[in-house]
Write an enzyme that holds these catalytic residues in place. Structure first.
Site, short mmCIF file in Angstrom:
data_model
loop_
_atom_site.label_atom_id
_atom_site.label_comp_id
_atom_site.label_asym_id
_atom_site.label_seq_id
_atom_site.Cartn_x
_atom_site.Cartn_y
_atom_site.Cartn_z
CG HIS A 60 -1.95 0.92 1.08
ND1 HIS A 60 -3.27 0.89 1.93
CD2 HIS A 60 -1.99 2.07 0.64
CE1 HIS A 60 -4.06 2.04 1.85
NE2 HIS A 60 -3.32 3.05 0.79
CG HIS A 62 -1.15 6.58 -1.76
ND1 HIS A 62 -2.09 6.59 -2.34
CD2 HIS A 62 -1.29 6.12 -0.63
CE1 HIS A 62 -3.22 5.81 -1.76
NE2 HIS A 62 -2.53 5.67 -0.65
CG LEU A 63 5.40 4.82 -5.34
CD1 LEU A 63 6.53 3.95 -6.00
CD2 LEU A 63 5.96 5.10 -3.84
CG HIS A 168 -10.04 3.46 1.83
ND1 HIS A 168 -8.71 4.15 2.18
CD2 HIS A 168 -10.70 3.98 3.00
CE1 HIS A 168 -9.13 5.27 3.02
NE2 HIS A 168 -10.07 5.19 3.62
CG ASP A 280 -2.44 5.13 3.61
OD1 ASP A 280 -2.08 5.12 2.33
OD2 ASP A 280 -3.04 5.47 4.39
N PRO A 297 -4.65 14.65 3.77
CG PRO A 297 -6.32 13.12 3.46
CD PRO A 297 -5.68 14.42 3.07
C1 NCD Z 1 -4.10 8.77 0.72
C2 NCD Z 1 -3.58 9.86 0.07
O1 NCD Z 1 -3.01 10.73 0.40
O2 NCD Z 1 -3.68 9.26 -1.42
N1 NCD Z 1 -4.36 9.40 2.09
C3 NCD Z 1 -4.52 9.05 3.27
O3 NCD Z 1 -4.62 9.59 4.38
N2 NCD Z 1 -4.54 7.75 3.50
C4 NCD Z 1 -5.65 8.48 0.30
C5 NCD Z 1 -5.93 6.91 1.22
O4 NCD Z 1 -5.38 6.07 1.08
O5 NCD Z 1 -7.28 6.89 1.21
ZN ZN Z 2 -3.77 4.79 0.93
#
Ligand code: NCD
Ligand code: ZN
Length: 419
Positions: A60, A62-63, A168, A280, A297
Site C-alpha cells: 500500500h 502512493h507513489l 479502503h 499507506d 491527509p
Molecule cells: C491517501 C492519499 O493521500 O492518497 N491518504 C490517506 O490519508 N490515507 C488516500 C488514501 O489512502 O485513502
Molecule cells: Zn492509501
C-alpha cells in the site's frame, strides 16, 4: 550476472534458520547449503552480527507520478523503498488522472519500471467498458475507494474479477468531513464506517479475493476474518493514538484512533490475527500539509517504516519469525506470489541484509520528496546493510547503487491468469 553465494545467519517467516548460504542465479535463490560450493563468488556475512532475510513487501504505497509528480514519483518513491529494504511495492490508483482506464494504467505501469525495486499497481475500479482492457494488464488487482463503494461498476468487478480486490474500508460520506482535529475526526469517521463498508462488499457476494487495507479498528479485523478477508494494519494505527500528536502532520484516513483501539490492534498483531503491515505511504507537498483547514491527509513512511515496526522485535514483544511474516511472507500471500517473501529455493532473490542491533533516530528521507514526517515517529531499531533485488545490489551501507533490476511480477503471471 554470474551465479554467487550469499552466506550469513538466515531468517524468514519461519524464524531463525541458522547459518547457511544461498546460491543466487538468474535472479532467484536456487539452492540452500551449509557451505558454498567452490569455484563461484561468495559474499560472506557470517560472524558480522547481521541477518539475511527476504526483502520487505509494501502492498500500500502512493507513489503519485503523472500530474502529481511534485509530491512523489515512481523513481523517488522506488529509491525510498530500496533504502528501507523494501524490495516489492504495490502502488495505488488515486492518481491524477485516476489509474482506472487501460491507457492510464499502462502509463503508470511503465512509469513504475523506473523504480529500482519490484513493483506493480492496483488499478482503480474501471467503468464497465474498460474492465476487460484493464484486466488484461499486469496489475496486482483492483482498489475500491469509499467513492466507488456503492457504484454498479464496483459490483461488476466484485462479480467478475477472479483476482484480488483491496478495500479502503470507509464510506463515501467520510469524504464530506472536513473536521481537522485528530480526536474528533476519529469520532466523525467512526469505526462503524469501516464495518459497514465490509458488509457492503460482502452483500455483493464477491467472486474476487478481498483484502482490507488498512483496518484502524479492532472490530474491522474481527469482521474481516469472519467474512474470510485478509487484512493489514498501518504503522500509525498500530503505534500511535490521538494523544501523540494533533494537527495536519497526523491527519490520515482512516484517522489515528484512541489508546484502546491501538492497544487492541497491538494484541491482535501479537496474536497472529493480522495478515500484514502496510505503510499507506502518502506523500504531499509541504504547502499542502500546512493549510490548517483543508490540509491533505497522509503520512509518508516509505523510507523507514519496517524499522519502526522492528522496535517491537527489539522490545521482545514480537518474534523474529512473526516480524518477517508481517512484512514479507504475509503480503506475498495476499498478492498470491508464492515465490516472494521467503528463503525457499525457487524464490526471487529479493533480500535484505540487516543489523538488528542498531538504535538510531531517522533524520528524514533522502529520496522521498515528502518532508512532512511527524517528529515523534523517528525512533528506529535495526537498519539495512545491503538490499538486493533479483540478485542485484541496489543499496549498500546506506548508499544507493545505481542499478535498476526491478520487475513487475504480474507480467509473467498473465498467461496463467483465470479468465
Ligand atoms: C491517501 C492519499 O493521500 O492518497 N491518504 C490517506 O490519508 N490515507 C488516500 C488514501 O489512502 O485513502
Ligand atoms: Zn492509501
Amino acid at each position: 550476472m554470474e551465479p554467487y553465494w550469499l552466506c550469513g545467519k538466515l531468517v524468514d517467516y519461519r524464524g531463525l534458520l541458522g547459518e547457511g548460504c544461498l546460491r543466487i542465479a538468474g535472479g532467484r535463490i536456487v539452492e540452500l547449503s551449509k557451505i558454498p560450493k567452490p569455484g563461484e563468488g561468495v559474499r560472506d556475512y557470517i560472524g558480522k552480527g547481521v541477518l539475511v532475510a527476504p526483502g520487505f513487501i509494501d502492498i500500500h504505497v502512493h507513489l503519485r507520478g503523472l500530474e502529481q509528480s511534485y509530491k512523489e514519483t515512481e523513481e523517488t518513491g522506488g529509491w525510498a523503498a530500496a533504502r528501507a529494504g523494501i524490495t516489492l511495492i504495490v502502488d495505488m490508483p488515486n492518481t491524477v488522472p485516476r489509474a482506472s482506464t487501460p491507457d492510464i494504467v499502462a502509463l503508470k505501469l511503465a512509469d513504475l519500471s523506473k523504480a529500482p525495486v519490484d513493483h506493480s499497481l492496483f488499478a482503480g475500479i474501471p467503468e464497465s467498458q474498460d474492465l476487460e482492457g484493464v484486466s488484461r494488464l499486469p496489475i496486482a488487482g483492483y482498489k475500491i475507494y469509499p467513492n466507488d463503494l456503492l457504484e454498479l461498476r464496483t459490483s461488476k468487478v466484485l462479480r467478475e474479477w477472479r483476482g484480488l480486490v483491496v478495500l479502503h474500508p470507509e464510506l463515501p460520506e467520510s469524504e464530506m468531513i472536513i473536521e481537522e482535529k485528530v480526536w474528533s475526526r476519529g469520532i466523525l469517521r467512526g469505526c462503524w464506517m469501516e464495518a459497514v463498508s465490509l458488509e457492503v462488499v460482502a452483500s455483493v457476494g464477491p467472486v474476487s479475493r478481498i483484502h482490507v487495507t488498512h483496518a484502524s479498528c479492532p472490530a474491522t479485523i474481527v469482521l474481516a476474518k469472519k467474512l474470510g478477508y485478509s487484512v493489514d494494519v498501518a504503522p500509525h494505527h498500530l503505534l500511535y493514538d490521538y494523544r501523540d500528536g494533533d494537527g495536519c502532520m497526523y491527519k490520515v484516513n482512516p484517522p489515528i484512533r484512541g489508546s484502546g483501539e491501538k492497544a487492541s490492534l497491538q494484541q491482535m498483531l501479537l496474536n497472529g490475527v493480522i495478515d500484514a503491515v502496510a505503510s499507506d505511504h502518502a506523500p504531499h507537498a509541504l504547502w499542502e500539509k500546512s493549510d490548517p483547514l483543508y490540509c491533505s491527509p497522509g503520512i509518508p513512511w516509505l523510507e523507514v517504516w519496517p524499522w519502526i515496526i522492528h522496535r517491537l522485535v527489539s522490545a521482545r514483544a514480537l518474534s523474529l519469525g512473526e516480524f518477517h511474516r508481517l512484512v514479507s511472507r504475509g503480503p506475498a500471500r495476499i498478492l498470491g506470489l508464492k515465490d516472494y517473501g521467503s528463503l525457499h529455493p525457487g524464490a526471487r532473490a529479493n533480500l535484505v541484509v540487516y543489523n538488528p542491533n542498531i538504535r538510531s533516530r531517522f533524520e528524514g528521507p533522502r529520496h522521498s520528496m515528502a518532508r512532512h514526517y511527524p517528529s515523534i515517529m523517528q525512533e528506529v531499531s535495526g537498519w539495512p546493510v545491503e538490499v538486493i533485488v533479483g540478485g542485484v545490489t541496489v543499496y549498500y551501507m546506506d548508499q544507493p547503487v545505481h542499478a535498476k533490476p526491478g520487475i513487475n511480477p504480474f507480467t509473467s503471471r498473465m498467461l496463467s491468469r483465470p479468465a
